[in-house]
Design an enzyme around this catalytic site. Structure first.
Site, PDB file in Angstrom:
ATOM      1  CE  LYS A   1      -2.432   2.860 -44.174  1.00  0.00           C
ATOM      2  NZ  LYS A   1      -3.770   3.043 -44.764  1.00  0.00           N
TER       3      LYS A   1
HETATM    4  C1  LIG Z   1      -4.049   3.352 -46.108  1.00  0.00           C
HETATM    5  C2  LIG Z   1      -5.428   3.132 -46.587  1.00  0.00           C
HETATM    6  C3  LIG Z   1      -5.758   3.131 -47.966  1.00  0.00           C
HETATM    7  C4  LIG Z   1      -4.726   3.390 -49.036  1.00  0.00           C
HETATM    8  O1  LIG Z   1      -3.824   2.348 -49.192  1.00  0.00           O
HETATM    9  P1  LIG Z   1      -2.446   2.608 -49.948  1.00  0.00           P
HETATM   10  O2  LIG Z   1      -1.670   1.359 -49.755  1.00  0.00           O
HETATM   11  O3  LIG Z   1      -1.822   3.789 -49.266  1.00  0.00           O
HETATM   12  O4  LIG Z   1      -2.765   2.893 -51.363  1.00  0.00           O
HETATM   13  C5  LIG Z   1      -7.069   2.888 -48.332  1.00  0.00           C
HETATM   14  N1  LIG Z   1      -8.032   2.698 -47.401  1.00  0.00           N
HETATM   15  C6  LIG Z   1      -7.764   2.702 -46.083  1.00  0.00           C
HETATM   16  C7  LIG Z   1      -8.875   2.500 -45.117  1.00  0.00           C
HETATM   17  C8  LIG Z   1      -6.461   2.915 -45.622  1.00  0.00           C
HETATM   18  O5  LIG Z   1      -6.212   2.927 -44.296  1.00  0.00           O
END
Ligand SMILES: *Cc1c(COP(=O)(O)O)cnc(C)c1O
Length: 501
Positions: A113
């Site tokens: 993120k």
């Molecule tokens: C948010 C997140 C995901 C999922 O990603 P999306 O864009 O919501 O599909 C997968 N792995 C981690 C570690 C995340 O923080």
């Protein structure tokens, strides 16, 4: 003149990139989508041998219709090249066995993120200039763990923007909570809510619809916005690393120009993998986008049957960022495969709201045949971590391990020899207990001590942002009942006014 972004639910809602980024969600509840995406002509020769930042410049310029080249360049510089990331380039691509791991977790909070939440604040500041706004922005976020810390880190000390993060008091891991509570920056506020994640998220939605509160804020020149993954400003930065990994493989001679590759994406809200889909629409040679789910396998069922059904048991897993039953960004895929049909999308989303399920037509699903989907349960996830470690000494976090397991199923089922990139979304140290116990068995040590032990026993290093976390002092102490969330906001704003204005 017609602007570049529509709502997925109405073409009458039409905004610029800046407006879309500042508003987050469209006023009709739809998501903003670029209406020109099928017309973008990227000069791909221009991407060969380029740095991450240079590629980002080309891609953002194609999407951010009212941003200047300089606004984009400054945003890229501030986010990716000013010491927030561990290495010279923000992402790393590693070859392990016959596959490639695209590590997106070398940012300030050790999860993917960061790729979007380090740059979103810069986009917002520039967007405010582009719309001539003299308002202040209050970012409101509900988090189940990863988004909250990444958003806090991104928005800390950004002028004219404050951020308040609500998290379920007993619903996040010790390390995730500590990461948030130790956040510095006096424009930040973290509040533990007495409830679960759904309560917290509902509370935030209620606040966003609270017209009395909005009036109060308007008087103080404050606007709400969101750092949630439905914000178009979070989606676009994710398109870049799909291109980057492709051209990196090309540079290393692992593929030839034009050769198609697969991506496997551990998926929750469908934001990350949708960015891969957008990359393919821009002409990136993609063979399959493999959507990996944990035990909450709504998406696997959807891609296999065309039925989306959230009426099912919810599982808490070792990959909590994928514990999701409503994958919001799927709406953007539906919009595209329906041929940009807002009526169709509205109809399906209405069904999802009223019945918790909908059925996509065969024609629609055929248009989505770039996707393959699979799932991993808890035992398979742990097994995946252990077998890759035993085999290669490479450590995967549980989210990445879900993707790795689904890739192995895909290989077995299809025998597809296409080169494959596994999108790696978190540092194994962010989920140290699960990773440790998957490899070495159960431990009674506390979560912090276990990180040290994991480092010792695997001969790897704890990333800087997670080191000595237990020794850092908590900066935030607020807690509230789920009915008191708006009061928490007002008291935070009052504090800000007294101290700074
Ligand atoms: C948010 C997140 C995901 C999922 O990603 P999306 O864009 O919501 O599909 C997968 N792995 C981690 C570690 C995340 O923080």
């Amino acid at each position: 003149m017609k602007n570049g972004y529509n709502s997925t639910r109405s073409k009458d809602i039409n905004v610029t990139a800046s407006q879309g980024i500042l508003q987050g969600l469209a006023p009709d509840g739809g998501l903003f989508v670029p209406n020109f995406i099928h017309n973008i002509q990227l000069d791909k020769k221009n991407l060969i041998g380029k740095s991450y930042g240079e590629m980002a410049q080309v891609i953002f310029a194609a999407f951010l219709d009212d941003f200047s080249e300089k606004q984009i360049a400054d945003s890229i510089q501030g986010a990716y090249y000013s010491g927030k990331f561990e290495d010279e380039e923000p992402v790393a691509l590693k070859k392990i066995k016959d596959r490639y791991f695209l590590e997106l977790f070398h940012g300030p909070t050790c999860a993917f993120k960061d790729m979007a939440l380090t740059i979103l604040p810069y986009f917002m500041v520039e967007a405010m200039k582009n719309v001539n706004s003299s308002n202040k922005i209050l970012i409101l976020t509900a988090t189940s763990g990863d988004t909250g810390k990444a958003a806090l880190e991104g928005f800390a000390n950004v002028p004219n923007i404050s951020i308040i993060v609500f998290y379920p008091k007993d619903g996040v891991s010790t390390i995730q909570e500590k990461q948030m509570l130790t956040q510095l920056g006096d424009n930040t506020c973290v509040v533990g809510v007495d409830g679960n994640f759904d309560d917290t998220q509902n509370g935030v939605k209620k606040i966003l619809n609270d017209s009395q509160l909005a009036k109060k804020l308007e008087k103080a020149n404050v606007l709400f916005s969101s750092a949630n993954s439905i914000n178009i400003g979070r989606l676009l930065p994710q398109v870049v690393y799909y291109f980057y990994s492709y051209y990196e493989l090309l540079k290393r001679g692992e593929i030839t120009a034009g050769e198609k590759i697969n991506f496997v994406v551990p998926t929750g809200n469908f934001g990350n993998i949708l960015a891969g889909y957008y990359a393919s629409l821009l002409g990136l040679p993609v063979n399959k986008l493999i959507c990996a789910s944990n035990a909450n396998k709504v998406l696997t069922d959807f891609f296999k049957t065309g039925t989306y059904d959230r009426n099912r048991e919810f599982y808490k897993t070792s990959s909590p960022s994928m514990d999701i039953l409503i994958s919001s960004n799927l709406e953007r895929l539906l919009y595209d495969v329906s041929g940009s049909d807002p009526e169709k999308v509205s109809e399906l989303m209405e069904e999802l709201k009223s019945q918790g399920s909908y059925q996509a037509s065969k024609a629609l699903m055929e248009k989505a045949d770039l996707f393959y989907a699979g799932t991993a349960d808890e035992a398979q996830t742990a097994q995946s971590i252990k077998s890759i470690f035993d085999d290669t000494h490479y450590l995967m976090d549980p989210h990445t391990a879900v993707a790795n397991k689904v890739y192995e199923d895909y290989l077995r089922e299809t025998g597809d020899p296409t080169k494959t990139v596994i999108v790696s979304t978190a540092s194994p140290y962010k989920f140290g207990r699960s990773v440790y116990e998957s490899i070495f068995g159960a431990s009674e040590l506390d979560d912090y001590a276990l990180l040290d032990l994991l480092a010792q026993q695997t001969d790897t290093a704890i990333p800087q942002p997670l080191k000595d976390l237990d020794q850092k002092e908590n900066q935030h102490h607020a807690q509230c009942k789920k009915s008191e969330m708006s009061r928490a906001i007002i008291s935070f704003l009052n504090e800000r006014v007294e101290n700074h204005d």
